[in-house]
Design a protein around this motif. Structure first.
Motif, short mmCIF file in Angstrom:
data_model
loop_
_atom_site.label_atom_id
_atom_site.label_comp_id
_atom_site.label_asym_id
_atom_site.label_seq_id
_atom_site.Cartn_x
_atom_site.Cartn_y
_atom_site.Cartn_z
N GLY A 46 0.82 -1.21 0.00
CA GLY A 46 0.00 0.00 0.00
C GLY A 46 0.85 1.25 0.00
N GLY A 47 0.54 2.17 0.92
CA GLY A 47 1.27 3.43 0.99
C GLY A 47 2.75 3.27 1.25
N LYS A 48 3.14 2.15 1.85
CA LYS A 48 4.56 1.88 2.08
C LYS A 48 5.31 1.67 0.78
N GLY A 49 4.57 1.46 -0.31
CA GLY A 49 5.18 1.24 -1.62
C GLY A 49 5.98 2.43 -2.13
N ALA A 50 5.81 3.60 -1.50
CA ALA A 50 6.64 4.75 -1.87
C ALA A 50 8.12 4.44 -1.67
N TYR A 51 8.40 3.54 -0.75
CA TYR A 51 9.78 3.09 -0.50
C TYR A 51 10.41 2.57 -1.79
N GLU A 52 9.62 1.87 -2.59
CA GLU A 52 10.13 1.27 -3.82
C GLU A 52 10.47 2.32 -4.87
N ALA A 53 9.82 3.49 -4.81
CA ALA A 53 10.17 4.58 -5.71
C ALA A 53 11.61 5.03 -5.46
N GLY A 54 11.99 5.09 -4.18
CA GLY A 54 13.37 5.43 -3.85
C GLY A 54 14.35 4.37 -4.32
N VAL A 55 13.95 3.10 -4.23
CA VAL A 55 14.80 2.01 -4.70
C VAL A 55 15.03 2.11 -6.21
N ILE A 56 13.99 2.42 -6.96
CA ILE A 56 14.12 2.57 -8.41
C ILE A 56 15.13 3.66 -8.76
N LYS A 57 15.07 4.75 -8.02
CA LYS A 57 16.02 5.84 -8.24
C LYS A 57 17.45 5.38 -7.98
N ALA A 58 17.64 4.56 -6.96
CA ALA A 58 18.97 4.04 -6.65
C ALA A 58 19.44 3.05 -7.72
N LEU A 59 18.53 2.26 -8.26
CA LEU A 59 18.88 1.33 -9.33
C LEU A 59 19.42 2.08 -10.54
N ALA A 60 18.81 3.21 -10.84
CA ALA A 60 19.28 4.02 -11.95
C ALA A 60 20.66 4.60 -11.67
N LYS A 61 20.86 5.08 -10.45
CA LYS A 61 22.15 5.65 -10.07
C LYS A 61 23.25 4.61 -10.16
N TYR A 62 22.90 3.36 -9.88
CA TYR A 62 23.88 2.28 -9.95
C TYR A 62 23.98 1.67 -11.36
N ASP A 63 23.35 2.34 -12.32
CA ASP A 63 23.41 1.95 -13.73
C ASP A 63 22.86 0.53 -13.95
N MET A 64 21.78 0.20 -13.23
CA MET A 64 21.20 -1.13 -13.34
C MET A 64 20.11 -1.23 -14.40
N PHE A 65 19.61 -0.10 -14.88
CA PHE A 65 18.50 -0.16 -15.83
C PHE A 65 18.83 -1.02 -17.05
N LYS A 66 20.05 -0.93 -17.52
CA LYS A 66 20.42 -1.66 -18.74
C LYS A 66 20.60 -3.16 -18.48
N ARG A 67 20.69 -3.55 -17.21
CA ARG A 67 20.92 -4.96 -16.88
C ARG A 67 19.66 -5.68 -16.44
N ILE A 68 18.63 -4.92 -16.07
CA ILE A 68 17.39 -5.52 -15.58
C ILE A 68 16.46 -5.80 -16.77
N LYS A 69 16.14 -7.05 -16.94
CA LYS A 69 15.35 -7.47 -18.10
C LYS A 69 13.96 -7.97 -17.75
N ALA A 70 13.64 -8.04 -16.47
CA ALA A 70 12.31 -8.50 -16.07
C ALA A 70 11.96 -7.93 -14.71
N VAL A 71 10.67 -7.72 -14.48
CA VAL A 71 10.17 -7.26 -13.19
C VAL A 71 8.91 -8.04 -12.85
N SER A 72 8.66 -8.18 -11.56
CA SER A 72 7.38 -8.73 -11.11
C SER A 72 6.89 -7.85 -9.97
N GLY A 73 5.58 -7.87 -9.75
CA GLY A 73 5.03 -7.03 -8.70
C GLY A 73 3.73 -7.57 -8.14
N ALA A 74 3.57 -7.41 -6.84
CA ALA A 74 2.33 -7.76 -6.16
C ALA A 74 1.71 -6.50 -5.59
N SER A 75 0.40 -6.37 -5.72
CA SER A 75 -0.32 -5.26 -5.12
C SER A 75 0.24 -3.92 -5.61
#
Length: 332
Positions: A46-75
Motif C-alpha cells: 500500500g502506501g509503504k510502496g513509496a519506498y520502492e520509488a526510492g529504490v528505483i532511483k537508486a537502481l538508476a544511479k547504480y546503472d542497473m537499468f540496462k541490466r534488468i530485463k524482467a520485473v514482477s510485482g504484487a499489489s
C-alpha cells in the motif's frame, strides 16, 4: 607514562591504523559483476510502496537499468513495476508525490448495492495509469513484466500470474486494478470469468515467476523486514535483498497511510537503503560490510535532520504568511 598507559596508547594507535587501512581497502575494492541478466521483484504494501520509488532511483544511479530485463510485482508493487518500465528514474517519485489519500480512497455509494464487497472506486488509480504510464512505450520495451492476482474460491486462495507484455491495453488496466484490490475496500475485478483481488494476499513478494522464467540474479524489494521472503529454496540463484531499515508501520499507519510527509520519508529511505545494499553486493569489501550498521544509522540520522529542517521551514513559512495576513488587515 607507565607501561599500562603505553600499551593502551599503542592499542588506540593500532585501531586508528586499521580504520585508516579499511578505508584504503574500500577505495581499492574490485567490483563483482556476475554474468547474466537481472530481474526485480516489487512487493506489496500500500502506501509503504513509496519506498520502492526510492529504490528505483537508486537502481538508476547504480546503472542497473540496462541490466534488468524482467520485473514482477504484487499489489502496489504491480504499479511500481509499470513505473519502472518507463525507464525514468525520477518518474516514480513524481507519481508518489502526486498521490493523496483521496486519490486511492474515494468512496462511491453506487458500489454499495451491486452485490460485491467494496466501496472505494478505482478512478484515482486509473487516472494515474492514464497520465503516467505510456503503454506504447511499455510494449516497445524489452522488459518482461509479471504481476499476480488472487482468486478466492470456497475460502481457498489461488494465485494467478500474468505477463502484461502479451495483453491488450484494456486488460492491463483491469489486471493492475485487480492486483491491488484490497478486499472489502475495493471491489473484486472480473477477469476470465473469475473474481480477482489483491495479489499480495496469496504471494506478497512474487519471486517465483522470475525464477521459473530463468532469472538467477534477482533484486527483492519489500516494504517490511518482518515479512521478508524466505529464499532458502533457491539454491542456484543469488539475491540482493532490499528492505526498510526502519519499521514503516502496520495496516493503519503504514499500508493505508498516504500522508505527504510519510511518502517523502519512505522515498528517501528506499533510496539510501538500496544504495547500501547494491554497494554491498557489487563490491568485495569486508570493511564496508562491517561498517553497515554505522552507515545505516548515519543515513537515518541525515534523513531525520532533513525532515526536521523541512518542518522548521514549513512552520516559518506559515508564521510569515499569518503575519503578512495580519499586517494586510491593518493596512486596509
Amino acid at each position: 607514562m607507565d607501561n599500562n598507559e603505553l600499551q593502551a596508547k599503542l592499542r588506540e594507535l593500532d585501531e586508528k591504523v586499521k580504520a585508516s587501512m579499511c578505508g584504503m581497502e574500500h577505495s581499492k575494492s574490485t567490483a563483482v559483476v556476475p554474468e547474466g541478466d537481472f530481474a526485480v521483484c516489487f512487493g506489496g504494501g500500500g502506501g509503504k510502496g513509496a519506498y520502492e520509488a526510492g529504490v528505483i532511483k537508486a537502481l538508476a544511479k547504480y546503472d542497473m537499468f540496462k541490466r534488468i530485463k524482467a520485473v514482477s510485482g504484487a499489489s502496489i508493487g504491480a504499479l511500481n513495476s509499470m513505473l519502472y518500465n518507463m525507464q525514468d528514474p525520477e518518474l516514480p517519485e513524481k507519481v508518489w508525490k502526486d498521490i493523496k489519500f483521496e486519490t486511492v480512497f474515494e468512496a462511491d455509494p453506487s458500489l454499495m448495492f451491486n452485490g460485491k464487497p467494496g466501496f472505494f472506486n478505482r478512478k484515482g488509480l486509473v487516472d494515474i495509469l492514464n497520465r503516467y504510464i505510456d503503454l506504447d512505450k511499455f510494449y516497445a520495451g524489452n522488459i518482461s513484466t509479471y504481476i499476480n492476482t488472487t482468486v478466492i474460491s470456497d475460502g481457498a486462495k489461488k494465485e494467478n500470474y500474468y505477463k502484461l507484455n502479451d495483453l491488450p491495453k484494456d486488460e492491463i488496466i483491469d489486471l493492475l486494478c485487480a492486483a491491488s484490490a484490497l478486499p472489502f475496500l475495493y471491489e473484486s475485478v472480473t477477469y476470465e470469468n473469475q473474481e480477482m483481488v489483491d495479489g499480495g494476499l496469496s504471494n506478497n513478494i512474487p519471486v517465483e515467476v522470475l525464477y521459473h522464467n530463468g532469472y538467477r540474479h534477482i533484486i527483492v524489494v519489500g516494504c517490511g523486514r518482518k515479512n521478508a521472503k524466505d529464499l532458502s529454496g533457491y539454491k542456484d540463484a543469488d539475491f540482493i535483498e532490499i528492505y526498510p531499515s526502519v519499521y514503516l508501520g502496520d495496516l493503519i499507519d503504514g499500508t493505508l497511510n498516504y500522508s505527504k510527509k510519510d511518502i517523502l520519508f519512505r522515498i528517501e529511505l528506499g533510496y539510501r537503503d538500496a544504495l547500501r545494499a547494491l554497494k554491498l553486493y557489487f563490491t568485495d569489501d569486508p570493511c564496508y560490510k562491517e561498517q553497515l550498521p554505522l552507515l545505516e544509522q548515519n543515513d537515518l540520522n541525515e534523513i531525520k535532520a532533513k525532515f526536521r529542517y523541512m518542518d522548521i521551514s514549513d512552520r516559518v513559512s506559515d508564521n510569515m504568511k499569518n503575519l503578512t495576513d495580519m499586517i494586510s488587515k491593518y493596512d486596509k
